[in-house]
Motif scaffolding. Structure first.
Motif, PDB file in Angstrom:
ATOM      1  N   LEU A  75       5.721  28.254   5.650  1.00 43.64           N
ATOM      2  CA  LEU A  75       6.650  29.017   5.219  1.00 43.64           C
ATOM      3  C   LEU A  75       6.515  29.513   3.847  1.00 43.64           C
ATOM      4  O   LEU A  75       5.840  28.803   2.979  1.00 43.64           O
ATOM      5  CB  LEU A  75       8.186  28.235   5.340  1.00 43.64           C
ATOM      6  CG  LEU A  75       8.538  27.610   6.652  1.00 43.64           C
ATOM      7  CD1 LEU A  75       9.610  26.725   6.434  1.00 43.64           C
ATOM      8  CD2 LEU A  75       8.667  28.560   7.695  1.00 43.64           C
ATOM      9  N   LEU A  76       7.081  30.812   3.683  1.00 46.31           N
ATOM     10  CA  LEU A  76       6.924  31.423   2.373  1.00 46.31           C
ATOM     11  C   LEU A  76       8.235  30.818   1.596  1.00 46.31           C
ATOM     12  O   LEU A  76       9.155  31.055   1.971  1.00 46.31           O
ATOM     13  CB  LEU A  76       6.792  32.989   2.526  1.00 46.31           C
ATOM     14  CG  LEU A  76       5.947  33.433   3.333  1.00 46.31           C
ATOM     15  CD1 LEU A  76       6.210  34.890   3.420  1.00 46.31           C
ATOM     16  CD2 LEU A  76       4.340  33.045   2.837  1.00 46.31           C
ATOM     17  N   GLN A  84      12.120  35.394   6.660  1.00 48.26           N
ATOM     18  CA  GLN A  84      10.661  34.853   7.114  1.00 48.26           C
ATOM     19  C   GLN A  84      10.727  35.459   8.599  1.00 48.26           C
ATOM     20  O   GLN A  84       9.479  35.980   9.098  1.00 48.26           O
ATOM     21  CB  GLN A  84      10.859  33.241   7.178  1.00 48.26           C
ATOM     22  CG  GLN A  84      11.212  32.625   5.980  1.00 48.26           C
ATOM     23  CD  GLN A  84      10.046  32.164   5.235  1.00 48.26           C
ATOM     24  OE1 GLN A  84       8.708  32.098   5.953  1.00 48.26           O
ATOM     25  NE2 GLN A  84      10.058  31.300   4.122  1.00 48.26           N
ATOM     26  N   VAL A  85      11.602  35.471   9.344  1.00 47.07           N
ATOM     27  CA  VAL A  85      11.521  35.973  10.694  1.00 47.07           C
ATOM     28  C   VAL A  85      11.504  37.673  10.604  1.00 47.07           C
ATOM     29  O   VAL A  85      10.810  38.111  11.453  1.00 47.07           O
ATOM     30  CB  VAL A  85      13.061  35.686  11.617  1.00 47.07           C
ATOM     31  CG1 VAL A  85      12.735  36.295  12.899  1.00 47.07           C
ATOM     32  CG2 VAL A  85      13.002  33.976  11.519  1.00 47.07           C
ATOM     33  N   THR A 104      17.252  28.600  17.640  1.00 49.50           N
ATOM     34  CA  THR A 104      16.863  27.396  17.217  1.00 49.50           C
ATOM     35  C   THR A 104      18.080  26.766  16.447  1.00 49.50           C
ATOM     36  O   THR A 104      17.686  25.899  15.606  1.00 49.50           O
ATOM     37  CB  THR A 104      15.597  27.391  16.368  1.00 49.50           C
ATOM     38  OG1 THR A 104      15.939  28.449  15.330  1.00 49.50           O
ATOM     39  CG2 THR A 104      14.414  28.019  17.091  1.00 49.50           C
ATOM     40  N   GLU A 105      19.071  27.175  16.558  1.00 47.78           N
ATOM     41  CA  GLU A 105      20.539  27.046  16.041  1.00 47.78           C
ATOM     42  C   GLU A 105      20.426  26.888  14.456  1.00 47.78           C
ATOM     43  O   GLU A 105      20.887  26.020  13.555  1.00 47.78           O
ATOM     44  CB  GLU A 105      20.988  25.367  16.467  1.00 47.78           C
ATOM     45  CG  GLU A 105      21.189  25.663  18.002  1.00 47.78           C
ATOM     46  CD  GLU A 105      21.675  24.436  18.794  1.00 47.78           C
ATOM     47  OE1 GLU A 105      22.226  23.643  17.735  1.00 47.78           O
ATOM     48  OE2 GLU A 105      21.722  24.368  19.873  1.00 47.78           O
ATOM     49  N   LEU A 106      19.930  28.176  13.920  1.00 45.89           N
ATOM     50  CA  LEU A 106      19.459  28.240  12.353  1.00 45.89           C
ATOM     51  C   LEU A 106      20.379  29.318  11.693  1.00 45.89           C
ATOM     52  O   LEU A 106      20.090  29.605  10.697  1.00 45.89           O
ATOM     53  CB  LEU A 106      18.094  28.153  11.916  1.00 45.89           C
ATOM     54  CG  LEU A 106      17.357  26.802  11.835  1.00 45.89           C
ATOM     55  CD1 LEU A 106      15.670  27.231  11.727  1.00 45.89           C
ATOM     56  CD2 LEU A 106      17.899  26.004  10.760  1.00 45.89           C
ATOM     57  N   ALA A 107      21.265  29.970  12.601  1.00 46.97           N
ATOM     58  CA  ALA A 107      21.954  31.044  12.213  1.00 46.97           C
ATOM     59  C   ALA A 107      22.776  30.899  10.845  1.00 46.97           C
ATOM     60  O   ALA A 107      22.648  31.662   9.817  1.00 46.97           O
ATOM     61  CB  ALA A 107      22.893  31.590  13.207  1.00 46.97           C
ATOM     62  N   ARG A 124      12.254  24.267  12.673  1.00 47.04           N
ATOM     63  CA  ARG A 124      12.992  25.330  13.682  1.00 47.04           C
ATOM     64  C   ARG A 124      12.538  26.482  13.218  1.00 47.04           C
ATOM     65  O   ARG A 124      12.565  27.325  13.981  1.00 47.04           O
ATOM     66  CB  ARG A 124      14.215  24.641  13.779  1.00 47.04           C
ATOM     67  CG  ARG A 124      14.579  23.468  14.523  1.00 47.04           C
ATOM     68  CD  ARG A 124      15.907  23.224  14.969  1.00 47.04           C
ATOM     69  NE  ARG A 124      16.523  22.532  13.870  1.00 47.04           N
ATOM     70  CZ  ARG A 124      17.748  22.963  13.438  1.00 47.04           C
ATOM     71  NH1 ARG A 124      18.638  23.810  14.079  1.00 47.04           N
ATOM     72  NH2 ARG A 124      18.150  22.126  12.295  1.00 47.04           N
ATOM     73  N   LEU A 125      12.631  26.960  11.802  1.00 41.36           N
ATOM     74  CA  LEU A 125      12.441  27.934  11.118  1.00 41.36           C
ATOM     75  C   LEU A 125      11.032  28.533  11.566  1.00 41.36           C
ATOM     76  O   LEU A 125      11.052  29.789  12.246  1.00 41.36           O
ATOM     77  CB  LEU A 125      12.632  27.824   9.664  1.00 41.36           C
ATOM     78  CG  LEU A 125      12.354  29.449   8.855  1.00 41.36           C
ATOM     79  CD1 LEU A 125      13.090  30.449   9.685  1.00 41.36           C
ATOM     80  CD2 LEU A 125      12.714  29.230   7.484  1.00 41.36           C
TER      81      LEU A 125
END
Length: 194
Positions: A75-76, A84-85, A104-107, A124-125
């Motif tokens: 990850l950055l 990132q996405v 991935t339930e990260l909203a 998950r990210l």
């Protein structure tokens, strides 16, 4: 059908893959399981053309159309989860970034930086980002490390619904149960044990 024939890879003086052959259907979810250090990650790197084999062939897959989730999150640190996405999506699809986080339930964590996320959330990210890449095959190395079983099950159901074949590596029995087929491996050098 994904076919490896006589694939060999030597790293340093150590044979990791030696005359390794395997045929897998390119449908559903296939899990590769085996002890750490057996050569599974090297196999994934060969499939994605990140590691050239010393000899042998890989057929039935276009390495340029695979989406790879590395074993490390990569990850950055100065980019939020949403950024990132977005970074891996073409401009015309950047509005979909939140959908991949939701998968991935990260909203709710969209505007957090990696340092603000737990280890499981970071994993998950990284998975959200890999899935957003799309392609003809998802190649996932330990996608649910640090993720609880119930959450992993929900995410896998959503990944399966995407309709893209998945090849994943896992040691976790609960994750292996989610696969359509499991290939047991041992090594090095890597070999099928069933």
């Amino acid at each position: 059908m994904l076919t490896l024939r006589g694939v060999s890879v030597t790293l340093g003086q150590r044979p990791v893959l030696q005359d390794f052959s395997l045929r897998l259907p390119l449908s559903g979810v296939t899990a590769l399981s085996g002890p750490s250090g057996s050569g599974k990650t090297t196999l994934l790197r060969v499939l994605c053309a990140l590691q050239a084999p010393d000899c042998g062939t890989v057929e039935g897959i276009d390495a340029g159309k695979t989406a790879l989730l590395f074993q490390e999150n990569r990850l950055l640190p100065r980019r939020t989860a949403l950024q990132q996405v977005r970074d891996v999506l073409p401009r015309a699809r950047q509005a979909q970034a939140m959908d991949w986080l939701a998968l991935t339930e990260l909203a709710p964590e969209a505007h957090k930086y990696p340092r603000e996320l737990s280890g499981g959330m970071q994993r998950r990210l990284a998975l959200s980002r890999a899935l957003a890449l799309g392609g003809a095959l998802y190649v996932l190395d330990e996608p649910f490390a640090g993720v609880d079983t119930a959450l992993a099950r929900r995410i896998m159901e959503r990944v399966r619904a995407l309709g893209t074949p998945v090849l994943l590596v896992s040691h976790e029995p609960a994750v292996l149960e989610l696969a359509d087929r499991v290939v047991q491996l041992d090594g090095p050098p890597l070999r099928c044990v069933q």
